[in-house]
Scaffold this motif. Structure first.
Motif, PDB file in Angstrom:
ATOM      1  N   LEU A   1      12.377  19.684  -7.988  1.00 22.48           N
ATOM      2  CA  LEU A   1      11.595  20.598  -7.152  1.00 22.48           C
ATOM      3  C   LEU A   1      10.103  20.305  -7.158  1.00 22.48           C
ATOM      4  CD1 LEU A   1      13.296  23.960  -8.181  1.00 22.48           C
ATOM      5  CD2 LEU A   1      13.417  22.894  -5.929  1.00 22.48           C
ATOM      6  N   VAL A   2       9.623  19.703  -8.253  1.00 20.41           N
ATOM      7  CA  VAL A   2       8.178  19.561  -8.406  1.00 20.41           C
ATOM      8  C   VAL A   2       7.682  18.258  -7.806  1.00 20.41           C
ATOM      9  CG1 VAL A   2       6.328  19.274 -10.078  1.00 20.41           C
ATOM     10  CG2 VAL A   2       8.052  21.019 -10.420  1.00 20.41           C
ATOM     11  N   PRO A   3       6.774  18.350  -6.859  1.00 25.15           N
ATOM     12  CA  PRO A   3       6.246  17.129  -6.268  1.00 25.15           C
ATOM     13  C   PRO A   3       5.319  16.407  -7.243  1.00 25.15           C
ATOM     14  CG  PRO A   3       5.104  19.026  -5.390  1.00 25.15           C
ATOM     15  CD  PRO A   3       6.168  19.553  -6.297  1.00 25.15           C
ATOM     16  N   ALA A   4       5.272  15.087  -7.164  1.00 28.50           N
ATOM     17  CA  ALA A   4       4.331  14.333  -7.984  1.00 28.50           C
ATOM     18  C   ALA A   4       2.929  14.800  -7.619  1.00 28.50           C
ATOM     19  CB  ALA A   4       4.494  12.841  -7.715  1.00 28.50           C
ATOM     20  N   GLY A   5       2.078  14.931  -8.622  1.00 25.31           N
ATOM     21  CA  GLY A   5       0.720  15.388  -8.344  1.00 25.31           C
ATOM     22  C   GLY A   5       0.548  16.878  -8.523  1.00 25.31           C
ATOM     23  N   SER A   6       1.652  17.603  -8.629  1.00 21.81           N
ATOM     24  CA  SER A   6       1.528  19.021  -8.921  1.00 21.81           C
ATOM     25  C   SER A   6       1.016  19.174 -10.346  1.00 21.81           C
ATOM     26  CB  SER A   6       2.888  19.702  -8.791  1.00 21.81           C
ATOM     27  OG  SER A   6       2.921  20.874  -9.582  1.00 21.81           O
ATOM     28  N   PRO A   7       0.155  20.194 -10.582  1.00 18.35           N
ATOM     29  CA  PRO A   7      -0.350  20.400 -11.943  1.00 18.35           C
ATOM     30  C   PRO A   7       0.781  20.638 -12.947  1.00 18.35           C
ATOM     31  CG  PRO A   7      -1.457  21.836 -10.352  1.00 18.35           C
ATOM     32  CD  PRO A   7      -0.361  21.157  -9.618  1.00 18.35           C
ATOM     33  N   LEU A   8       1.953  21.047 -12.458  1.00 19.22           N
ATOM     34  CA  LEU A   8       3.055  21.336 -13.371  1.00 19.22           C
ATOM     35  C   LEU A   8       3.880  20.091 -13.675  1.00 19.22           C
ATOM     36  CD1 LEU A   8       4.226  24.726 -11.868  1.00 19.22           C
ATOM     37  CD2 LEU A   8       2.885  24.359 -13.927  1.00 19.22           C
ATOM     38  N   ASP A   9       3.652  19.023 -12.924  1.00 21.74           N
ATOM     39  CA  ASP A   9       4.458  17.817 -13.080  1.00 21.74           C
ATOM     40  C   ASP A   9       4.422  17.256 -14.502  1.00 21.74           C
ATOM     41  OD1 ASP A   9       6.147  15.753 -12.242  1.00 21.74           O
ATOM     42  OD2 ASP A   9       4.433  14.430 -11.915  1.00 21.74           O
ATOM     43  N   PRO A  10       3.217  17.125 -15.134  1.00 21.74           N
ATOM     44  CA  PRO A  10       3.190  16.535 -16.480  1.00 21.74           C
ATOM     45  C   PRO A  10       4.029  17.312 -17.501  1.00 21.74           C
ATOM     46  CG  PRO A  10       0.974  16.685 -15.572  1.00 21.74           C
ATOM     47  CD  PRO A  10       1.871  17.417 -14.627  1.00 21.74           C
ATOM     48  N   VAL A  11       3.963  18.616 -17.460  1.00 22.33           N
ATOM     49  CA  VAL A  11       4.668  19.388 -18.482  1.00 22.33           C
ATOM     50  C   VAL A  11       6.174  19.324 -18.247  1.00 22.33           C
ATOM     51  CG1 VAL A  11       4.515  21.641 -17.352  1.00 22.33           C
ATOM     52  CG2 VAL A  11       4.643  21.532 -19.816  1.00 22.33           C
ATOM     53  N   ILE A  12       6.580  19.333 -16.978  1.00 20.91           N
ATOM     54  CA  ILE A  12       8.015  19.262 -16.688  1.00 20.91           C
ATOM     55  C   ILE A  12       8.568  17.892 -17.058  1.00 20.91           C
ATOM     56  CG2 ILE A  12       9.646  19.203 -14.761  1.00 20.91           C
ATOM     57  CD1 ILE A  12       7.945  21.618 -13.654  1.00 20.91           C
ATOM     58  N   THR A  13       7.789  16.860 -16.772  1.00 25.71           N
ATOM     59  CA  THR A  13       8.203  15.516 -17.171  1.00 25.71           C
ATOM     60  C   THR A  13       8.310  15.424 -18.693  1.00 25.71           C
ATOM     61  OG1 THR A  13       7.073  14.638 -15.229  1.00 25.71           O
ATOM     62  CG2 THR A  13       7.613  13.078 -16.973  1.00 25.71           C
ATOM     63  N   ALA A  14       7.338  16.032 -19.389  1.00 26.41           N
ATOM     64  CA  ALA A  14       7.374  16.002 -20.857  1.00 26.41           C
ATOM     65  C   ALA A  14       8.625  16.696 -21.384  1.00 26.41           C
ATOM     66  CB  ALA A  14       6.122  16.663 -21.424  1.00 26.41           C
ATOM     67  N   THR A  15       8.966  17.845 -20.803  1.00 22.23           N
ATOM     68  CA  THR A  15      10.177  18.549 -21.231  1.00 22.23           C
ATOM     69  C   THR A  15      11.415  17.689 -20.975  1.00 22.23           C
ATOM     70  OG1 THR A  15       9.098  20.593 -20.506  1.00 22.23           O
ATOM     71  CG2 THR A  15      11.430  20.733 -21.057  1.00 22.23           C
ATOM     72  N   ALA A  16      11.476  17.125 -19.785  1.00 21.14           N
ATOM     73  CA  ALA A  16      12.643  16.314 -19.421  1.00 21.14           C
ATOM     74  C   ALA A  16      12.776  15.110 -20.347  1.00 21.14           C
ATOM     75  CB  ALA A  16      12.523  15.861 -17.966  1.00 21.14           C
ATOM     76  N   GLU A  17      11.657  14.462 -20.635  1.00 18.29           N
ATOM     77  CA  GLU A  17      11.719  13.270 -21.489  1.00 18.29           C
ATOM     78  C   GLU A  17      12.121  13.628 -22.912  1.00 18.29           C
ATOM     79  OE1 GLU A  17       7.931  11.462 -20.838  1.00 18.29           O
ATOM     80  OE2 GLU A  17       8.593  10.487 -18.964  1.00 18.29           O
ATOM     81  N   ALA A  18      11.631  14.763 -23.390  1.00 13.99           N
ATOM     82  CA  ALA A  18      12.021  15.191 -24.744  1.00 13.99           C
ATOM     83  C   ALA A  18      13.525  15.432 -24.815  1.00 13.99           C
ATOM     84  CB  ALA A  18      11.256  16.455 -25.134  1.00 13.99           C
ATOM     85  N   ILE A  19      14.055  16.055 -23.757  1.00  6.96           N
ATOM     86  CA  ILE A  19      15.498  16.344 -23.755  1.00  6.96           C
ATOM     87  C   ILE A  19      16.303  15.051 -23.637  1.00  6.96           C
ATOM     88  CG2 ILE A  19      17.347  17.476 -22.455  1.00  6.96           C
ATOM     89  CD1 ILE A  19      15.236  19.655 -21.726  1.00  6.96           C
ATOM     90  N   GLU A  20      15.830  14.145 -22.794  1.00  8.57           N
ATOM     91  CA  GLU A  20      16.548  12.874 -22.628  1.00  8.57           C
ATOM     92  C   GLU A  20      16.545  12.059 -23.913  1.00  8.57           C
ATOM     93  OE1 GLU A  20      14.567  11.129 -19.303  1.00  8.57           O
ATOM     94  OE2 GLU A  20      15.414  12.623 -17.930  1.00  8.57           O
ATOM     95  N   ALA A  21      15.439  12.161 -24.668  1.00 12.32           N
ATOM     96  CA  ALA A  21      15.331  11.362 -25.890  1.00 12.32           C
ATOM     97  C   ALA A  21      16.223  11.908 -27.002  1.00 12.32           C
ATOM     98  CB  ALA A  21      13.877  11.332 -26.365  1.00 12.32           C
ATOM     99  N   ALA A  22      16.655  13.141 -26.882  1.00 16.78           N
ATOM    100  CA  ALA A  22      17.491  13.741 -27.938  1.00 16.78           C
ATOM    101  C   ALA A  22      18.931  13.238 -27.793  1.00 16.78           C
ATOM    102  CB  ALA A  22      17.449  15.257 -27.818  1.00 16.78           C
ATOM    103  N   PRO A  23      19.694  13.240 -28.900  1.00 16.25           N
ATOM    104  CA  PRO A  23      21.111  12.875 -28.816  1.00 16.25           C
ATOM    105  C   PRO A  23      21.816  13.824 -27.850  1.00 16.25           C
ATOM    106  CG  PRO A  23      20.407  13.154 -31.110  1.00 16.25           C
ATOM    107  CD  PRO A  23      19.278  13.615 -30.249  1.00 16.25           C
ATOM    108  N   GLN A  24      22.512  13.267 -26.884  1.00 21.71           N
ATOM    109  CA  GLN A  24      23.142  14.103 -25.863  1.00 21.71           C
ATOM    110  C   GLN A  24      24.435  14.711 -26.389  1.00 21.71           C
ATOM    111  OE1 GLN A  24      21.470  14.733 -22.827  1.00 21.71           O
ATOM    112  NE2 GLN A  24      19.911  13.740 -24.093  1.00 21.71           N
ATOM    113  N   THR A  25      24.376  15.971 -26.717  1.00 20.88           N
ATOM    114  CA  THR A  25      25.549  16.641 -27.275  1.00 20.88           C
ATOM    115  C   THR A  25      25.846  17.892 -26.473  1.00 20.88           C
ATOM    116  OG1 THR A  25      24.169  17.973 -28.720  1.00 20.88           O
ATOM    117  CG2 THR A  25      24.972  15.881 -29.608  1.00 20.88           C
ATOM    118  N   GLU A  26      26.933  18.533 -26.811  1.00 21.69           N
ATOM    119  CA  GLU A  26      27.218  19.862 -26.266  1.00 21.69           C
ATOM    120  C   GLU A  26      26.217  20.854 -26.855  1.00 21.69           C
ATOM    121  OE1 GLU A  26      29.734  20.689 -23.967  1.00 21.69           O
ATOM    122  OE2 GLU A  26      29.499  18.517 -23.803  1.00 21.69           O
ATOM    123  N   ASP A  27      26.207  22.071 -26.313  1.00 22.64           N
ATOM    124  CA  ASP A  27      25.392  23.121 -26.920  1.00 22.64           C
ATOM    125  C   ASP A  27      25.918  23.402 -28.323  1.00 22.64           C
ATOM    126  OD1 ASP A  27      24.198  23.160 -24.506  1.00 22.64           O
ATOM    127  OD2 ASP A  27      24.740  25.210 -23.966  1.00 22.64           O
TER     128      ASP A  27
END
Lengths: 332, 125
Positions: free
Chosen positions: A283-309
């Motif tokens: 949903l977030v366009p590149a250049g939006s002030p919220l883009d860096p934080v959302i990318t950071a959240t996504a990257e943190a989640i991707e870097a974690a071992p992908q498991t079930e809840d």
């Protein structure tokens, strides 16, 4: 100040430009006679006006207490952000009104004195002045103000609205936590709450948000603000409930998606977190002030071992509660 | 002209290089950051209120800027510029006797419109 006020009366009569006021409030005359009066020394209209509205809302304070908080000697005046900050120091919420006469009348009708900024002189040589409007009379086209050294100053609609317009129609009421201003708009109210986060006690903040959600149960930003507050207080289940409420109202609320995802992630609910952040990323366009934080959240989640809840709280955080009205699950 | 342009760039740099609310690495978006980033309508309202001030209008028209036009252009600004403009205007002083506030607002409005290529006051015509 008295000289300036008197001079302003003459000069405004001479100025005679800008728009003619076509303000016609309906209803009866209102005057809030119980609002206290603090005679204002030269240049110290800020502390006196602020004390007027604070004392009226039940705070024990004097203009002298407020001088060190809001008076800037170099400029012989007070700044609006400082007035707002000082109100918060006394656990009052500074709500800035929608810049229009109707909002002023609505507050007076509801019994709230209104602190206003006026420009008493010319556009090119402004004389800023804070005063408190305590009443109006639609028939006589007059307002009553606590102003300067005058306890009951009468100003015509015409001259008042010109001086008020000269200051951008800036006006503020001091709310008790949990009080909804009569003229309130949800976006202004939630902005006021957000500005006050961590500047007023957490219990007061909870009251502010609870009242906001009761007044506007379908406002996604209000639910988002309540969720963030609950999370800052460590009430994670309440926070999750509010994030889900915000997303029910507005499925594309990027802030709620990101923060809910981050909450799920830190509680070990990796799979659910991934689902939420994927939506936000789309949903977030590149250049939006919220883009860096959302990318950071996504990257943190991707870097974690992908498991079930796996976290112990995952069930409560993601649970759907079909019957409980959200108003009843507010953080305490 | 070249010098004028240079000074303008310099000021723009200084202006844009500071005071930016960057979320950085923190993964939770604060309510205020979110509202400032997303609440376009509120930002337009703030800027509009400033542009409606008669003293600001006077200054703008003295500089040859059509106020109605400026308001429309402001409404068309990208979120980021709009948010910064609103934030700067909200932090303007307005107590005591001071021309600073008006000059400040006018300057910031013009600077934003200039930098975003809407007008070219600083470059002359």
């Amino acid at each position: 100040m008295r000289v300036a006020v008197a001079a302003a009366g003459v000069l405004i009569a001479l100025a005679g430009c800008t728009t003619g006021t076509s303000i016609k409030p309906t209803g009866h005359a209102v005057e809030l006679t119980d609002v206290p009066f603090f005679s204002q020394q030269r240049y110290q209209c800020g502390p006196a006006a602020l004390a007027t509205v604070l004392v009226d809302s039940g705070v024990h304070v004097s203009p002298e207490d407020l001088v060190p908080l809001v008076y800037v000697p170099d400029r012989k005046g007070s700044f609006q952000p400082e007035l707002k900050a000082a109100a918060r120091r006394y656990d009052r919420l500074p709500y800035v009104l929608t810049p229009e006469p109707a909002a002023l009348f609505a507050e007076l009708d509801a019994g709230n004195p209104v602190l206003v900024l006026q420009n008493l002189l010319f556009d090119w040589w402004p004389q800023w002045h804070y005063a408190v409007v305590v009443g109006y009379d639609p028939d006589r086209q007059q307002l009553v103000l606590r102003s300067g050294t005058t306890e009951r100053r009468i100003e015509s609609f015409r001259s008042f609205f010109r001086s008020w317009q000269g200051a951008g129609y800036w006006a503020v009421v001091a709310l008790q936590p949990g009080q909804i201003p009569a003229s309130a708009a949800p976006d202004r109210y939630v902005a006021m709450a957000a500005e006050s986060e961590s500047l007023i006690p957490a219990s007061a903040m909870a009251l502010v948000l609870e009242a906001g959600l009761q007044a506007w149960p379908d406002d996604a930003d209000m639910a988002f603000a309540a969720a963030n507050h609950a999370r800052l207080q460590g009430d994670l289940v309440a926070a999750a409930t509010r994030y889900r409420q915000a997303l029910r109202i507005e499925a594309n609320h990027v802030g709620a998606l990101n923060n809910f995802s981050d909450l799920l992630f830190t509680e070990g609910c990796i799979a659910s977190a991934g689902t939420q952040i994927a939506i936000a990323r789309g949903l977030v366009p590149a250049g939006s002030p919220l883009d860096p934080v959302i990318t950071a959240t996504a990257e943190a989640i991707e870097a974690a071992p992908q498991t079930e809840d796996q976290g112990p709280l995952c069930d409560s955080l993601t649970a759907i509660r079909p019957t409980a009205p959200p108003e009843l699950i507010l953080p305490r | 002209m070249v010098i004028k342009r240079f000074i303008c760039s310099l000021i723009s740099l200084a202006f844009f290089g500071t005071g930016m609310l960057m979320p950085a690495q923190a993964a939770m978006v604060g309510t205020q950051v979110y509202l400032q980033a997303s609440d376009r309508h509120a930002n337009i309202a703030i800027v509009d209120a400033a542009l409606l001030r008669s003293d600001v209008q006077q200054q703008l028209s003295d500089l040859g800027v059509d106020v109605e036009n400026a308001r429309q252009r402001v409404a068309g600004l990208p979120d980021r510029d709009l948010a910064r403009l609103a934030e700067e205007i909200e932090s303007m002083p307005a107590g005591g006797t001071s021309l600073l506030a008006v000059v400040g607002i006018v300057f910031i409005v013009l600077l934003i419109l200039e930098v975003t290529g809407v007008i070219n006051i600083f470059k002359g015509r």
